[in-house]
Design an enzyme around this catalytic site. Structure first.
Site, PDB file in Angstrom:
ATOM      1  N   GLY A  45       0.879  -1.133  -0.007  1.00 24.45           N
ATOM      2  CA  GLY A  45       0.058   0.013  -0.166  1.00 24.45           C
ATOM      3  C   GLY A  45       0.619   1.121  -0.064  1.00 24.45           C
ATOM      4  O   GLY A  45       0.874   2.272  -0.933  1.00 24.45           O
ATOM      5  N   ASN A  86      -5.204  -6.659  -3.144  1.00 28.37           N
ATOM      6  CA  ASN A  86      -4.197  -5.720  -3.098  1.00 28.37           C
ATOM      7  C   ASN A  86      -4.404  -4.498  -3.916  1.00 28.37           C
ATOM      8  O   ASN A  86      -4.268  -3.735  -3.730  1.00 28.37           O
ATOM      9  CB  ASN A  86      -2.794  -6.184  -3.437  1.00 28.37           C
ATOM     10  CG  ASN A  86      -2.365  -7.397  -2.594  1.00 28.37           C
ATOM     11  OD1 ASN A  86      -1.720  -8.328  -3.262  1.00 28.37           O
ATOM     12  ND2 ASN A  86      -2.810  -7.327  -1.301  1.00 28.37           N
ATOM     13  N   LEU A  87      -5.079  -5.053  -5.241  1.00 23.61           N
ATOM     14  CA  LEU A  87      -5.402  -4.054  -6.158  1.00 23.61           C
ATOM     15  C   LEU A  87      -6.225  -2.707  -5.873  1.00 23.61           C
ATOM     16  O   LEU A  87      -6.234  -1.461  -6.430  1.00 23.61           O
ATOM     17  CB  LEU A  87      -5.984  -4.707  -7.267  1.00 23.61           C
ATOM     18  CG  LEU A  87      -5.049  -5.740  -8.043  1.00 23.61           C
ATOM     19  CD1 LEU A  87      -5.560  -6.262  -9.095  1.00 23.61           C
ATOM     20  CD2 LEU A  87      -3.750  -5.489  -8.127  1.00 23.61           C
ATOM     21  N   ARG A 120      -5.736  -0.759  -3.670  1.00 30.54           N
ATOM     22  CA  ARG A 120      -4.758   0.339  -3.172  1.00 30.54           C
ATOM     23  C   ARG A 120      -3.270   0.353  -3.787  1.00 30.54           C
ATOM     24  O   ARG A 120      -2.687   1.508  -3.772  1.00 30.54           O
ATOM     25  CB  ARG A 120      -4.797   0.364  -1.528  1.00 30.54           C
ATOM     26  CG  ARG A 120      -4.156  -0.838  -1.199  1.00 30.54           C
ATOM     27  CD  ARG A 120      -4.538  -1.315   0.564  1.00 30.54           C
ATOM     28  NE  ARG A 120      -3.975  -2.534   0.938  1.00 30.54           N
ATOM     29  CZ  ARG A 120      -4.675  -3.776   0.693  1.00 30.54           C
ATOM     30  NH1 ARG A 120      -5.565  -3.643  -0.143  1.00 30.54           N
ATOM     31  NH2 ARG A 120      -3.941  -4.767   1.095  1.00 30.54           N
ATOM     32  N   ASN A 152       3.686  -4.192   9.618  1.00 33.76           N
ATOM     33  CA  ASN A 152       3.705  -4.985  11.022  1.00 33.76           C
ATOM     34  C   ASN A 152       4.618  -4.212  11.742  1.00 33.76           C
ATOM     35  O   ASN A 152       5.986  -3.826  11.495  1.00 33.76           O
ATOM     36  CB  ASN A 152       3.714  -6.433  10.702  1.00 33.76           C
ATOM     37  CG  ASN A 152       5.063  -6.730  10.014  1.00 33.76           C
ATOM     38  OD1 ASN A 152       6.219  -6.687  10.714  1.00 33.76           O
ATOM     39  ND2 ASN A 152       5.314  -6.811   8.767  1.00 33.76           N
ATOM     40  N   CYS A 192      -3.967  -3.642   8.734  1.00 30.46           N
ATOM     41  CA  CYS A 192      -5.174  -3.282   7.445  1.00 30.46           C
ATOM     42  C   CYS A 192      -6.001  -4.430   7.099  1.00 30.46           C
ATOM     43  O   CYS A 192      -7.192  -4.122   6.547  1.00 30.46           O
ATOM     44  CB  CYS A 192      -4.278  -2.631   6.456  1.00 30.46           C
ATOM     45  SG  CYS A 192      -3.326  -1.049   6.906  1.00 30.46           S
ATOM     46  N   CYS A 194     -10.155 -16.480  14.129  1.00 28.00           N
ATOM     47  CA  CYS A 194      -9.892 -15.230  13.586  1.00 28.00           C
ATOM     48  C   CYS A 194      -9.388 -15.279  12.230  1.00 28.00           C
ATOM     49  O   CYS A 194      -9.411 -15.942  11.592  1.00 28.00           O
ATOM     50  CB  CYS A 194      -9.242 -14.187  14.587  1.00 28.00           C
ATOM     51  SG  CYS A 194      -7.477 -14.665  14.741  1.00 28.00           S
TER      52      CYS A 194
END
Length: 408
Positions: free
Chosen positions: A59, A88-89, A91, A149, A211, A366
Protein backbone atom coordinates in the site's frame (compact mmCIF):
# COMPACT_ATOMS: atom_id res chain seq x y z
CA UNK A 1 14.54 29.17 15.79
CA UNK A 2 14.02 25.44 15.29
CA UNK A 3 15.08 23.55 18.46
CA UNK A 4 15.99 20.49 16.41
CA UNK A 5 18.26 22.09 13.84
CA UNK A 6 19.32 25.35 15.44
CA UNK A 7 18.14 27.51 12.56
CA UNK A 8 14.92 29.16 11.54
CA UNK A 9 14.44 27.27 8.27
CA UNK A 10 14.93 23.78 9.72
CA UNK A 11 16.79 22.62 6.61
CA UNK A 12 19.39 19.85 6.44
CA UNK A 13 22.35 19.58 4.07
CA UNK A 14 21.81 17.38 1.00
CA UNK A 15 22.12 13.69 1.75
CA UNK A 16 24.21 12.75 -1.33
CA UNK A 17 26.71 14.32 -3.68
CA UNK A 18 25.47 14.98 -7.23
CA UNK A 19 26.51 13.11 -10.35
CA UNK A 20 28.62 15.26 -12.73
CA UNK A 21 25.91 15.91 -15.31
CA UNK A 22 22.54 14.92 -16.73
CA UNK A 23 21.98 13.57 -20.21
CA UNK A 24 19.83 15.46 -22.72
CA UNK A 25 17.10 12.84 -22.30
CA UNK A 26 17.20 13.28 -18.50
CA UNK A 27 16.97 17.05 -18.83
CA UNK A 28 13.85 16.65 -20.94
CA UNK A 29 12.33 14.06 -18.63
CA UNK A 30 12.95 16.03 -15.44
CA UNK A 31 12.45 19.51 -16.88
CA UNK A 32 9.71 20.35 -14.36
CA UNK A 33 12.17 19.66 -11.53
CA UNK A 34 14.84 21.76 -13.18
CA UNK A 35 12.47 24.73 -13.13
CA UNK A 36 12.16 24.54 -9.35
CA UNK A 37 14.66 26.66 -7.50
CA UNK A 38 14.65 24.32 -4.50
CA UNK A 39 15.69 21.37 -6.69
CA UNK A 40 17.06 22.59 -10.01
CA UNK A 41 19.91 21.04 -11.93
CA UNK A 42 22.04 20.23 -8.89
CA UNK A 43 19.15 18.70 -6.97
CA UNK A 44 18.23 16.52 -9.91
CA UNK A 45 21.82 15.34 -10.16
CA UNK A 46 21.67 14.45 -6.46
CA UNK A 47 18.52 12.42 -7.06
CA UNK A 48 20.32 10.65 -9.91
CA UNK A 49 23.15 9.76 -7.51
CA UNK A 50 20.91 8.55 -4.68
CA UNK A 51 20.39 4.96 -3.59
CA UNK A 52 17.15 4.27 -1.72
CA UNK A 53 16.03 1.10 0.06
CA UNK A 54 12.25 0.57 0.07
CA UNK A 55 10.69 -1.84 2.56
CA UNK A 56 7.49 -3.23 1.07
CA UNK A 57 5.84 -3.09 -2.35
CA UNK A 58 2.33 -2.83 -0.96
CA UNK A 59 0.00 0.00 0.00
CA UNK A 60 2.68 2.54 0.90
CA UNK A 61 5.48 1.01 -1.13
CA UNK A 62 3.49 1.27 -4.37
CA UNK A 63 3.25 5.09 -4.52
CA UNK A 64 6.68 5.50 -2.92
CA UNK A 65 8.30 3.36 -5.60
CA UNK A 66 6.47 5.02 -8.47
CA UNK A 67 7.21 8.58 -7.37
CA UNK A 68 10.85 7.88 -6.49
CA UNK A 69 11.43 6.25 -9.86
CA UNK A 70 9.55 9.03 -11.66
CA UNK A 71 11.65 11.59 -9.76
CA UNK A 72 14.84 10.08 -11.16
CA UNK A 73 16.35 8.37 -8.10
CA UNK A 74 19.27 6.48 -9.57
CA UNK A 75 19.04 3.22 -7.66
CA UNK A 76 16.10 1.68 -5.85
CA UNK A 77 16.12 -1.60 -3.94
CA UNK A 78 12.73 -3.02 -2.94
CA UNK A 79 12.19 -5.97 -0.61
CA UNK A 80 8.91 -7.84 -0.10
CA UNK A 81 8.18 -11.53 0.43
CA UNK A 82 4.53 -11.41 -0.67
CA UNK A 83 2.72 -12.13 -3.93
CA UNK A 84 0.10 -9.95 -5.63
CA UNK A 85 -3.45 -10.75 -4.58
CA UNK A 86 -6.75 -9.51 -5.99
CA UNK A 87 -7.47 -7.72 -2.72
CA UNK A 88 -4.25 -5.69 -3.12
CA UNK A 89 -5.39 -3.85 -6.23
CA UNK A 90 -7.77 -1.53 -4.35
CA UNK A 91 -4.74 0.42 -3.09
CA UNK A 92 -1.48 -1.07 -4.41
CA UNK A 93 -1.63 0.76 -7.72
CA UNK A 94 1.77 -0.35 -8.96
CA UNK A 95 0.32 -3.83 -9.60
CA UNK A 96 -2.32 -5.00 -12.09
CA UNK A 97 -4.61 -7.97 -12.71
CA UNK A 98 -2.05 -9.87 -14.86
CA UNK A 99 0.39 -9.72 -11.92
CA UNK A 100 -1.89 -11.64 -9.54
CA UNK A 101 0.02 -14.57 -8.07
CA UNK A 102 3.44 -13.14 -8.94
CA UNK A 103 5.95 -11.74 -6.44
CA UNK A 104 5.17 -8.11 -5.73
CA UNK A 105 8.80 -7.10 -6.20
CA UNK A 106 8.85 -8.55 -9.72
CA UNK A 107 5.60 -6.81 -10.63
CA UNK A 108 6.93 -3.54 -9.21
CA UNK A 109 10.25 -3.80 -11.01
CA UNK A 110 8.54 -4.33 -14.37
CA UNK A 111 6.21 -1.38 -13.83
CA UNK A 112 9.11 0.89 -12.88
CA UNK A 113 11.06 -0.22 -15.94
CA UNK A 114 8.14 1.02 -18.05
CA UNK A 115 7.87 4.26 -16.11
CA UNK A 116 11.54 5.16 -15.71
CA UNK A 117 13.85 2.88 -17.73
CA UNK A 118 16.94 4.78 -16.61
CA UNK A 119 16.44 3.90 -12.94
CA UNK A 120 18.24 0.83 -11.63
CA UNK A 121 15.74 -1.29 -9.67
CA UNK A 122 16.84 -4.27 -7.60
CA UNK A 123 14.07 -6.61 -6.46
CA UNK A 124 14.55 -8.80 -3.38
CA UNK A 125 11.83 -11.41 -2.94
CA UNK A 126 12.52 -12.29 0.68
CA UNK A 127 11.45 -11.59 4.24
CA UNK A 128 13.45 -8.87 5.94
CA UNK A 129 14.95 -10.12 9.20
CA UNK A 130 17.76 -9.47 11.65
CA UNK A 131 20.08 -11.79 9.73
CA UNK A 132 19.87 -10.13 6.31
CA UNK A 133 18.99 -6.49 6.96
CA UNK A 134 22.53 -5.31 7.70
CA UNK A 135 23.95 -6.54 4.41
CA UNK A 136 20.92 -5.35 2.44
CA UNK A 137 21.18 -1.81 3.76
CA UNK A 138 24.83 -1.44 2.75
CA UNK A 139 25.38 1.15 0.04
CA UNK A 140 22.02 2.86 0.50
CA UNK A 141 21.60 6.50 1.48
CA UNK A 142 18.02 6.38 2.72
CA UNK A 143 15.36 3.89 3.83
CA UNK A 144 11.64 4.15 3.10
CA UNK A 145 9.67 2.05 5.57
CA UNK A 146 6.37 1.03 4.04
CA UNK A 147 6.03 -2.17 6.09
CA UNK A 148 2.69 -3.23 7.52
CA UNK A 149 3.67 -4.87 10.81
CA UNK A 150 5.30 -3.74 14.04
CA UNK A 151 8.02 -6.38 13.99
CA UNK A 152 9.44 -5.11 10.69
CA UNK A 153 9.02 -1.43 11.64
CA UNK A 154 11.10 -1.83 14.78
CA UNK A 155 13.63 -4.04 13.01
CA UNK A 156 14.10 -1.37 10.32
CA UNK A 157 14.33 1.42 12.89
CA UNK A 158 16.88 -0.44 15.01
CA UNK A 159 19.02 -1.48 12.03
CA UNK A 160 19.03 2.09 10.71
CA UNK A 161 19.87 3.44 14.15
CA UNK A 162 22.91 1.18 14.21
CA UNK A 163 23.91 2.09 10.64
CA UNK A 164 23.13 5.80 11.00
CA UNK A 165 20.85 5.80 7.94
CA UNK A 166 17.79 8.11 7.88
CA UNK A 167 14.34 6.52 7.68
CA UNK A 168 11.18 7.96 6.16
CA UNK A 169 8.40 6.24 8.11
CA UNK A 170 4.70 6.01 7.46
CA UNK A 171 1.83 4.01 8.89
CA UNK A 172 -1.82 3.80 7.87
CA UNK A 173 -5.02 2.60 9.53
CA UNK A 174 -8.54 2.84 8.06
CA UNK A 175 -8.70 6.59 7.23
CA UNK A 176 -5.84 7.76 9.45
CA UNK A 177 -2.09 7.93 9.05
CA UNK A 178 1.17 8.99 10.68
CA UNK A 179 4.33 10.19 8.95
CA UNK A 180 7.79 11.09 10.25
CA UNK A 181 11.52 11.07 9.51
CA UNK A 182 13.89 9.33 11.93
CA UNK A 183 17.68 9.61 11.96
CA UNK A 184 20.06 8.42 14.64
CA UNK A 185 23.08 10.37 13.39
CA UNK A 186 21.92 13.50 11.55
CA UNK A 187 24.40 16.26 10.74
CA UNK A 188 24.96 18.79 13.53
CA UNK A 189 23.22 20.71 14.93
CA UNK A 190 20.16 18.52 14.20
CA UNK A 191 19.07 16.28 17.07
CA UNK A 192 18.78 12.52 16.65
CA UNK A 193 15.26 11.07 16.87
CA UNK A 194 14.22 7.47 16.21
CA UNK A 195 11.01 5.45 16.27
CA UNK A 196 11.76 4.32 19.82
CA UNK A 197 11.81 7.94 21.00
CA UNK A 198 8.23 8.22 19.76
CA UNK A 199 7.02 4.71 20.62
CA UNK A 200 9.56 3.03 22.95
CA UNK A 201 8.29 -0.50 22.31
CA UNK A 202 5.84 -2.24 19.99
CA UNK A 203 2.35 -2.92 21.30
CA UNK A 204 1.44 -6.46 22.39
CA UNK A 205 0.88 -8.78 19.47
CA UNK A 206 -2.72 -8.77 18.34
CA UNK A 207 -3.66 -5.62 20.27
CA UNK A 208 -3.70 -3.41 17.16
CA UNK A 209 -5.60 -4.66 14.09
CA UNK A 210 -3.75 -4.78 10.79
CA UNK A 211 -5.09 -3.23 7.60
CA UNK A 212 -6.17 -6.72 6.57
CA UNK A 213 -8.30 -6.88 9.71
CA UNK A 214 -9.51 -3.29 10.06
CA UNK A 215 -9.47 -2.12 6.45
CA UNK A 216 -7.91 0.91 4.78
CA UNK A 217 -9.15 3.35 2.16
CA UNK A 218 -7.03 3.14 -0.96
CA UNK A 219 -6.58 6.88 -1.44
CA UNK A 220 -4.92 7.13 1.99
CA UNK A 221 -2.07 4.96 0.72
CA UNK A 222 -1.54 7.28 -2.23
CA UNK A 223 -1.62 10.37 -0.03
CA UNK A 224 0.85 9.09 2.55
CA UNK A 225 3.09 7.36 0.01
CA UNK A 226 3.37 10.59 -1.99
CA UNK A 227 4.26 12.52 1.16
CA UNK A 228 6.90 9.93 2.01
CA UNK A 229 8.39 10.29 -1.46
CA UNK A 230 8.48 14.06 -0.99
CA UNK A 231 10.38 13.63 2.28
CA UNK A 232 12.92 11.52 0.39
CA UNK A 233 13.31 14.21 -2.27
CA UNK A 234 13.86 16.85 0.43
CA UNK A 235 16.46 14.77 2.25
CA UNK A 236 18.35 13.86 -0.92
CA UNK A 237 18.42 17.36 -2.40
CA UNK A 238 18.54 19.47 0.76
CA UNK A 239 15.32 21.25 -0.23
CA UNK A 240 12.80 22.51 2.29
CA UNK A 241 12.37 21.33 5.85
CA UNK A 242 12.23 17.53 6.35
CA UNK A 243 10.06 15.97 9.05
CA UNK A 244 12.99 15.03 11.28
CA UNK A 245 11.76 15.59 14.82
CA UNK A 246 8.15 16.07 13.74
CA UNK A 247 5.18 13.73 13.40
CA UNK A 248 2.32 14.37 10.98
CA UNK A 249 -1.09 13.03 12.03
CA UNK A 250 -3.85 13.00 9.44
CA UNK A 251 -7.43 11.79 9.13
CA UNK A 252 -8.76 11.81 5.59
CA UNK A 253 -12.32 11.06 6.66
CA UNK A 254 -12.41 14.23 8.76
CA UNK A 255 -9.91 16.08 6.54
CA UNK A 256 -7.72 16.99 9.51
CA UNK A 257 -3.95 17.37 9.54
CA UNK A 258 -1.67 18.38 12.39
CA UNK A 259 2.03 18.22 13.20
CA UNK A 260 3.55 17.57 16.61
CA UNK A 261 7.16 17.70 17.80
CA UNK A 262 9.08 14.51 18.62
CA UNK A 263 11.85 14.91 21.16
CA UNK A 264 14.57 12.37 21.98
CA UNK A 265 14.05 10.34 25.13
CA UNK A 266 17.09 11.05 27.34
CA UNK A 267 16.48 7.86 29.34
CA UNK A 268 16.42 5.58 26.32
CA UNK A 269 19.26 3.11 25.87
CA UNK A 270 20.61 3.38 22.31
CA UNK A 271 20.21 0.32 20.11
CA UNK A 272 23.60 -1.22 19.35
CA UNK A 273 22.69 -4.73 18.18
CA UNK A 274 19.83 -6.72 16.71
CA UNK A 275 18.34 -9.92 18.18
CA UNK A 276 20.53 -12.94 17.56
CA UNK A 277 19.25 -15.70 15.34
CA UNK A 278 16.96 -13.44 13.34
CA UNK A 279 14.15 -13.57 15.92
CA UNK A 280 11.29 -11.15 15.54
CA UNK A 281 11.34 -8.10 17.77
CA UNK A 282 7.62 -8.51 18.37
CA UNK A 283 6.34 -11.81 19.68
CA UNK A 284 4.12 -13.82 17.37
CA UNK A 285 1.60 -14.56 20.11
CA UNK A 286 0.10 -12.05 22.52
CA UNK A 287 1.23 -12.11 26.16
CA UNK A 288 -0.60 -14.69 28.27
CA UNK A 289 -1.54 -16.94 25.34
CA UNK A 290 1.41 -19.34 25.26
CA UNK A 291 -0.63 -22.06 26.99
CA UNK A 292 -3.74 -21.70 24.83
CA UNK A 293 -4.49 -25.04 23.10
CA UNK A 294 -4.66 -24.86 19.32
CA UNK A 295 -6.06 -27.07 16.58
CA UNK A 296 -4.91 -27.26 12.98
CA UNK A 297 -7.42 -26.53 10.25
CA UNK A 298 -7.24 -30.02 8.74
CA UNK A 299 -7.68 -31.65 12.16
CA UNK A 300 -10.67 -29.44 12.92
CA UNK A 301 -12.26 -30.36 9.59
CA UNK A 302 -11.80 -34.05 10.45
CA UNK A 303 -13.42 -33.55 13.86
CA UNK A 304 -16.41 -31.85 12.27
CA UNK A 305 -16.73 -34.61 9.67
CA UNK A 306 -16.55 -37.40 12.28
CA UNK A 307 -19.13 -35.81 14.60
CA UNK A 308 -22.65 -37.14 14.47
CA UNK A 309 -25.18 -39.44 16.12
CA UNK A 310 -22.67 -42.24 16.49
CA UNK A 311 -19.55 -40.10 16.74
CA UNK A 312 -18.12 -37.42 18.97
CA UNK A 313 -19.73 -34.10 19.83
CA UNK A 314 -19.05 -31.54 17.11
CA UNK A 315 -16.93 -28.53 18.06
CA UNK A 316 -18.73 -25.19 18.01
CA UNK A 317 -16.86 -22.50 16.07
CA UNK A 318 -16.75 -18.96 17.46
CA UNK A 319 -15.77 -16.13 15.11
CA UNK A 320 -14.18 -13.19 16.98
CA UNK A 321 -13.39 -11.02 13.95
CA UNK A 322 -15.03 -7.75 12.99
CA UNK A 323 -18.30 -7.47 11.10
CA UNK A 324 -16.56 -6.36 7.92
CA UNK A 325 -14.27 -9.39 7.93
CA UNK A 326 -17.17 -11.77 8.53
CA UNK A 327 -19.03 -10.25 5.57
CA UNK A 328 -16.11 -11.22 3.30
CA UNK A 329 -15.69 -14.83 4.42
CA UNK A 330 -16.73 -17.06 7.30
CA UNK A 331 -16.54 -20.69 8.35
CA UNK A 332 -20.07 -22.06 8.47
CA UNK A 333 -21.64 -22.80 10.81
CA UNK A 334 -20.16 -20.51 13.43
CA UNK A 335 -21.40 -18.07 16.05
CA UNK A 336 -20.15 -14.50 16.08
CA UNK A 337 -18.83 -12.66 19.13
CA UNK A 338 -16.42 -9.78 18.27
CA UNK A 339 -13.22 -9.84 20.29
CA UNK A 340 -14.03 -6.69 22.26
CA UNK A 341 -17.31 -8.31 23.40
CA UNK A 342 -15.88 -11.68 24.46
CA UNK A 343 -15.23 -10.84 28.12
CA UNK A 344 -18.67 -9.29 28.62
CA UNK A 345 -20.49 -12.11 26.87
CA UNK A 346 -18.50 -14.75 28.77
CA UNK A 347 -19.65 -13.24 32.07
CA UNK A 348 -23.29 -13.79 31.09
CA UNK A 349 -24.42 -17.43 31.50
CA UNK A 350 -27.21 -16.77 29.00
CA UNK A 351 -24.89 -15.13 26.48
CA UNK A 352 -23.93 -16.44 23.07
CA UNK A 353 -20.78 -18.11 24.37
CA UNK A 354 -22.50 -19.81 27.29
CA UNK A 355 -25.19 -21.27 25.02
CA UNK A 356 -22.57 -22.33 22.47
CA UNK A 357 -20.45 -24.09 25.11
CA UNK A 358 -23.50 -26.10 26.14
CA UNK A 359 -23.61 -27.59 22.64
CA UNK A 360 -20.00 -28.66 22.36
CA UNK A 361 -16.32 -27.73 22.83
CA UNK A 362 -15.50 -24.23 21.59
CA UNK A 363 -12.98 -23.52 18.83
CA UNK A 364 -12.29 -19.81 18.40
CA UNK A 365 -11.09 -18.41 15.11
CA UNK A 366 -10.01 -15.07 13.62
CA UNK A 367 -8.00 -14.14 10.54
CA UNK A 368 -4.59 -15.52 11.50
CA UNK A 369 -4.89 -17.00 15.00
CA UNK A 370 -3.64 -14.07 17.08
CA UNK A 371 -6.95 -12.57 18.19
CA UNK A 372 -8.50 -15.99 18.68
CA UNK A 373 -5.67 -16.91 21.07
CA UNK A 374 -6.45 -13.79 23.10
CA UNK A 375 -10.14 -14.68 23.12
CA UNK A 376 -9.44 -18.26 24.17
CA UNK A 377 -7.25 -17.02 27.02
CA UNK A 378 -10.05 -14.68 28.13
CA UNK A 379 -12.54 -17.54 28.09
CA UNK A 380 -10.22 -19.76 30.12
CA UNK A 381 -9.97 -17.06 32.79
CA UNK A 382 -13.78 -16.78 32.74
CA UNK A 383 -14.07 -20.50 33.57
CA UNK A 384 -14.66 -22.02 30.13
CA UNK A 385 -12.83 -25.33 29.75
CA UNK A 386 -11.42 -27.03 26.69
CA UNK A 387 -11.44 -23.90 24.52
CA UNK A 388 -9.06 -24.08 21.56
CA UNK A 389 -7.83 -21.54 19.02
CA UNK A 390 -7.80 -22.34 15.30
CA UNK A 391 -4.13 -22.30 14.36
CA UNK A 392 -3.56 -19.91 11.47
CA UNK A 393 -7.18 -18.72 11.58
CA UNK A 394 -9.47 -18.59 8.57
CA UNK A 395 -6.38 -18.10 6.39
CA UNK A 396 -5.28 -21.65 7.25
CA UNK A 397 -8.83 -22.96 6.79
CA UNK A 398 -9.01 -21.39 3.34
CA UNK A 399 -5.61 -22.76 2.40
CA UNK A 400 -6.00 -26.30 3.79
CA UNK A 401 -9.73 -27.02 3.87
CA UNK A 402 -11.92 -24.69 1.77
CA UNK A 403 -10.09 -22.80 -1.00
CA UNK A 404 -13.41 -21.43 -2.27
CA UNK A 405 -13.47 -18.85 0.53
CA UNK A 406 -12.24 -15.41 -0.62
CA UNK A 407 -9.07 -14.08 0.96
CA UNK A 408 -8.62 -10.58 2.32
Amino acid sequence: MNPLTGDSAGTLPPLVDPVPDLTAEERARYSRHLLLGAIGDEGQRRLRAASVFVVGAGGLGAPVLMYLAAAGVGRITVIDDDEVDLGNLQRQVIHSVPAIGRPKVDSARERLAELAPGVRVEAVHARLDALNIGALLEGHDLVMDGSDNFSTRYLVSDACEIAGIPVVWGTIDRFRAQLAVFWSRPPAPAVAVTLRDLYPAPPPAGSVPSCAEAGVVGALCGTVGSMMAMEAVKLITGAGRPLLGRLVLMDLLETTHRTVTIRPDPSRTPVTSLPEGGDDICGVRPPGTDDVPTVAAADLAAELADAGPSGSVAPVLVDVRGAGERSIAMIAPSVWVPLDSVAEDAADPTGVLGRAAARGPLVVYCKSGVRSARAAATLAVAGFSGVRSLEGGIEAWTRDVDPSLPGY
